[in-house]
Motif scaffolding. Structure first.
Motif, PDB file in Angstrom:
ATOM      1  N   ASP A   6     -42.863  17.751  38.634  1.00  0.00           N
ATOM      2  CA  ASP A   6     -42.838  19.070  39.281  1.00  0.00           C
ATOM      3  C   ASP A   6     -44.247  19.464  39.734  1.00  0.00           C
ATOM      4  O   ASP A   6     -44.418  19.991  40.840  1.00  0.00           O
ATOM      5  CB  ASP A   6     -42.304  20.124  38.310  1.00  0.00           C
ATOM      6  CG  ASP A   6     -40.863  19.864  37.911  1.00  0.00           C
ATOM      7  OD1 ASP A   6     -40.068  19.510  38.800  1.00  0.00           O
ATOM      8  OD2 ASP A   6     -40.548  20.003  36.720  1.00  0.00           O
ATOM      9  N   ARG A  37     -34.580  15.628  45.363  1.00  0.00           N
ATOM     10  CA  ARG A  37     -34.508  16.989  44.834  1.00  0.00           C
ATOM     11  C   ARG A  37     -33.368  17.723  45.512  1.00  0.00           C
ATOM     12  O   ARG A  37     -32.944  17.356  46.608  1.00  0.00           O
ATOM     13  CB  ARG A  37     -35.818  17.733  45.109  1.00  0.00           C
ATOM     14  CG  ARG A  37     -37.048  17.054  44.552  1.00  0.00           C
ATOM     15  CD  ARG A  37     -38.299  17.573  45.244  1.00  0.00           C
ATOM     16  NE  ARG A  37     -38.248  17.298  46.675  1.00  0.00           N
ATOM     17  CZ  ARG A  37     -39.007  17.896  47.565  1.00  0.00           C
ATOM     18  NH1 ARG A  37     -39.848  18.828  47.197  1.00  0.00           N
ATOM     19  NH2 ARG A  37     -38.922  17.584  48.838  1.00  0.00           N
ATOM     20  N   TYR A  41     -34.250  23.428  45.280  1.00  0.00           N
ATOM     21  CA  TYR A  41     -35.586  23.061  44.791  1.00  0.00           C
ATOM     22  C   TYR A  41     -36.563  22.982  45.968  1.00  0.00           C
ATOM     23  O   TYR A  41     -37.682  23.511  45.905  1.00  0.00           O
ATOM     24  CB  TYR A  41     -35.503  21.721  44.071  1.00  0.00           C
ATOM     25  CG  TYR A  41     -36.767  21.295  43.353  1.00  0.00           C
ATOM     26  CD1 TYR A  41     -36.872  21.411  41.968  1.00  0.00           C
ATOM     27  CD2 TYR A  41     -37.852  20.770  44.044  1.00  0.00           C
ATOM     28  CE1 TYR A  41     -38.023  21.011  41.295  1.00  0.00           C
ATOM     29  CE2 TYR A  41     -39.005  20.377  43.382  1.00  0.00           C
ATOM     30  CZ  TYR A  41     -39.086  20.494  42.014  1.00  0.00           C
ATOM     31  OH  TYR A  41     -40.231  20.103  41.363  1.00  0.00           O
ATOM     32  N   ASN A  42     -36.138  22.323  47.047  1.00  0.00           N
ATOM     33  CA  ASN A  42     -37.001  22.197  48.233  1.00  0.00           C
ATOM     34  C   ASN A  42     -37.401  23.560  48.782  1.00  0.00           C
ATOM     35  O   ASN A  42     -38.553  23.796  49.149  1.00  0.00           O
ATOM     36  CB  ASN A  42     -36.274  21.408  49.334  1.00  0.00           C
ATOM     37  CG  ASN A  42     -36.080  19.956  48.967  1.00  0.00           C
ATOM     38  OD1 ASN A  42     -36.799  19.420  48.131  1.00  0.00           O
ATOM     39  ND2 ASN A  42     -35.116  19.318  49.595  1.00  0.00           N
ATOM     40  N   GLU A 210     -29.412  24.616  38.331  1.00  0.00           N
ATOM     41  CA  GLU A 210     -30.786  24.187  38.539  1.00  0.00           C
ATOM     42  C   GLU A 210     -31.621  24.379  37.275  1.00  0.00           C
ATOM     43  O   GLU A 210     -31.351  25.259  36.465  1.00  0.00           O
ATOM     44  CB  GLU A 210     -31.425  24.994  39.686  1.00  0.00           C
ATOM     45  CG  GLU A 210     -30.799  24.756  41.047  1.00  0.00           C
ATOM     46  CD  GLU A 210     -31.158  23.414  41.640  1.00  0.00           C
ATOM     47  OE1 GLU A 210     -32.070  22.748  41.114  1.00  0.00           O
ATOM     48  OE2 GLU A 210     -30.523  23.031  42.630  1.00  0.00           O
ATOM     49  N   TRP A 212     -34.547  25.963  36.293  1.00  0.00           N
ATOM     50  CA  TRP A 212     -35.431  26.977  36.871  1.00  0.00           C
ATOM     51  C   TRP A 212     -36.849  26.891  36.304  1.00  0.00           C
ATOM     52  O   TRP A 212     -37.794  27.333  36.942  1.00  0.00           O
ATOM     53  CB  TRP A 212     -34.835  28.368  36.660  1.00  0.00           C
ATOM     54  CG  TRP A 212     -33.649  28.572  37.554  1.00  0.00           C
ATOM     55  CD1 TRP A 212     -32.343  28.356  37.236  1.00  0.00           C
ATOM     56  CD2 TRP A 212     -33.668  28.963  38.921  1.00  0.00           C
ATOM     57  NE1 TRP A 212     -31.537  28.599  38.324  1.00  0.00           N
ATOM     58  CE2 TRP A 212     -32.324  28.984  39.372  1.00  0.00           C
ATOM     59  CE3 TRP A 212     -34.678  29.311  39.810  1.00  0.00           C
ATOM     60  CZ2 TRP A 212     -31.972  29.325  40.672  1.00  0.00           C
ATOM     61  CZ3 TRP A 212     -34.328  29.664  41.122  1.00  0.00           C
ATOM     62  CH2 TRP A 212     -32.992  29.671  41.529  1.00  0.00           C
ATOM     63  N   SER A 214     -38.413  23.993  35.833  1.00  0.00           N
ATOM     64  CA  SER A 214     -39.018  22.982  36.706  1.00  0.00           C
ATOM     65  C   SER A 214     -39.388  23.584  38.053  1.00  0.00           C
ATOM     66  O   SER A 214     -40.488  23.362  38.574  1.00  0.00           O
ATOM     67  CB  SER A 214     -38.052  21.809  36.912  1.00  0.00           C
ATOM     68  OG  SER A 214     -37.902  21.060  35.735  1.00  0.00           O
ATOM     69  N   MET A 215     -38.456  24.350  38.619  1.00  0.00           N
ATOM     70  CA  MET A 215     -38.722  24.949  39.924  1.00  0.00           C
ATOM     71  C   MET A 215     -39.845  25.974  39.841  1.00  0.00           C
ATOM     72  O   MET A 215     -40.645  26.100  40.767  1.00  0.00           O
ATOM     73  CB  MET A 215     -37.452  25.580  40.498  1.00  0.00           C
ATOM     74  CG  MET A 215     -36.447  24.553  40.987  1.00  0.00           C
ATOM     75  SD  MET A 215     -35.197  25.239  42.087  1.00  0.00           S
ATOM     76  CE  MET A 215     -34.338  26.330  40.970  1.00  0.00           C
TER      77      MET A 215
END
Length: 266
Positions: A6, A37, A41-42, A210, A212, A214-215
């Motif tokens: 990440d 991904r 995420y993108n 997702e 979150w 990591s994002m």
């Protein structure tokens, strides 16, 4: 995906989103090694880069909005608006036509190489023009169209396309061309990100699944890295041409083509 990945993806996004070297090519290469991904995420990590540029230009944005009665500011705002609307309308048309971005390396690699040579030629042409900071109406229109071209042909680089469109059509001053290109990019990228997030939410894109954390890490790293990268770029172009970026594009694109030819990249 580990948190180190990440951080790495956030750094790549932050550095490449606004530098004229194409974020798409770099992120596709990263995905090849680190794994694909999700669309959400993108969008989230790209939002970090947009936020960074918004923070850099916040005084300029506030000045334009609060002093809109000033004729120069009003004229500049009108041109920003026209450039944005051209991109927004044509972007929606492209979406409705069902256009899908390529996910393979070769077309992006060729766009990097061709764009690099084009940047060198365009820089030399602009260098022979009088130093002009004014934003003409044809520049505003061209920047709006250039954003669509960059969206349709990944590897072109949105920043490269818009900056050089401005420089070739009358705004030969690199700083002025870059500022206008980036200011147009702020609402354009916010709108595109919002549109994609809304589409994900309404189509059941699985945002609830997702990671979150990591994002959030990638978003924060992208924001900080983009802030540093853009600040550096704005100082760099005061005394340097874009040639170094063009050479990098050619070398990087050539590397991708070579790896693809050897079967190491899809």
């Amino acid at each position: 995906m580990t948190y180190f990945n990440d951080v790495l993806l956030g750094v790549i996004e932050g550095i490449t989103e606004f530098l004229p070297i194409s974020s798409t090519g770099h992120l596709l290469l990263a995905e090849h090694w680190l794994g694909a991904r999700s669309d959400t995420y993108n969008i989230v990590i790209q939002a970090g880069a947009i936020l960074a540029v918004t923070l850099i230009y916040w005084r300029r944005i506030v000045e334009l909005l609060t002093n809109w009665r000033d004729p120069d500011n009003r004229d500049y705002l009108a041109k920003l608006t026209v450039a944005f609307l051209i991109t927004a309308v044509l972007g929606l048309i492209v979406k409705k036509l069902g256009f899908e971005l390529p996910t393979t390396i070769q077309p992006i690699a060729w766009a990097l190489v061709i764009g690099g040579f084009w940047m060198i030629a365009a820089e030399r042409f602009a260098e022979n023009q009088p130093d002009r900071s004014v934003i003409l109406w044809r520049v505003a229109i061209a920047v709006g169209l250039a954003q669509i071209v960059a969206g349709v042909f990944p590897g072109t680089s949105r920043s490269a396309a818009t900056i050089f469109a401005a420089m070739l059509l009358g705004t030969s001053n690199r700083g002025a061309a870059t500022e206008f290109a980036f200011l147009v990019g702020i609402p354009t990228m916010y709108a595109a990100s919002g549109y994609e997030l809304l589409k994900q939410a309404t189509s059941g894109g699985g945002a609830h699944a997702e990671n979150w954390t990591s994002m959030g890490i990638a978003f924060a790293v992208s924001t900080v890295t983009a802030f540093i990268a853009v600040k550096w770029l704005l100082g760099f172009i005061q005394t340097h041409r874009f040639t170094a970026f063009a050479i990098y594009r050619i070398l990087f694109g050539g590397l991708l083509l070579g790896l693809s030819a050897m079967g190491l990249l899809g």
